[in-house]
Design an enzyme around this catalytic site. Sequence first.
Site, short mmCIF file in Angstrom:
data_model
loop_
_atom_site.label_atom_id
_atom_site.label_comp_id
_atom_site.label_asym_id
_atom_site.label_seq_id
_atom_site.Cartn_x
_atom_site.Cartn_y
_atom_site.Cartn_z
CG ASN A 1 -19.46 7.78 18.94
OD1 ASN A 1 -18.09 7.52 19.21
ND2 ASN A 1 -20.02 8.22 20.07
CG HIS B 1 -26.78 -12.88 1.45
ND1 HIS B 1 -25.79 -12.59 0.47
CD2 HIS B 1 -26.53 -12.01 2.32
CE1 HIS B 1 -24.82 -11.68 0.86
NE2 HIS B 1 -25.30 -11.08 1.85
CB THR C 1 -36.42 -7.47 12.86
OG1 THR C 1 -37.41 -7.07 13.66
CG2 THR C 1 -35.10 -7.97 13.46
NE ARG D 1 -40.56 -6.50 23.26
CZ ARG D 1 -39.28 -6.99 23.23
NH1 ARG D 1 -38.58 -7.20 22.20
NH2 ARG D 1 -38.76 -7.66 24.61
#
Length: 183
Positions: free
Chosen positions: A83, A113, A162, A177
């Site tokens: 989209n 990084h 994550t 979660r």
Amino acid sequence: MKTEREKMLAGELYNAQDPELVAGRERARALALRLGELAYDHPRRRGLLEALFGAGGDTVFVTPPFFCDYGTQIELGENVYFNFNCVLLDVCTIRIGAHTLVGPAVQIYTPLHPFDAALRRRQEYGKPVTIGSDVWIGGGAIILPGVRIGDRTVIGAGSVVTRDLPADVFAAGNPCRVVRPLA
């Protein structure tokens, strides 16, 4: 000795300002810009998508604007939909399975990084992202480097993914979660 591109694709520290890599990013931005200038049914649109993506450009549907680093590290199954306003930073491979829907303003990142500031000034590295088939990623979700998402999983809007998610679940939140199984 490895080129900076070879290091990048291997997930090793590399210099993102290497001329070959800069040229690759400029190529992808030019293709994405041209894509945004063409009508959805323009006959040249499909060719631009095939040139932009590493695999799967022949059946992908993209609603511009669309942004990516290189495009060549993005591998798509058939009938993937992006989209408006999606951002895919593909310094490593991003694999997305067939029939996956990517909502507006979704961001998928592979670059990382170093924590050391002096090293961070000169180099970065990345981890690939893998998204299964028949996944639905809600608008504004962010998928972080190294994440794997299982088939048929639904990611709630605004989620920050994550860590890995299994197949057949609804997951949401920051950090994202599992909320419940889908069955």
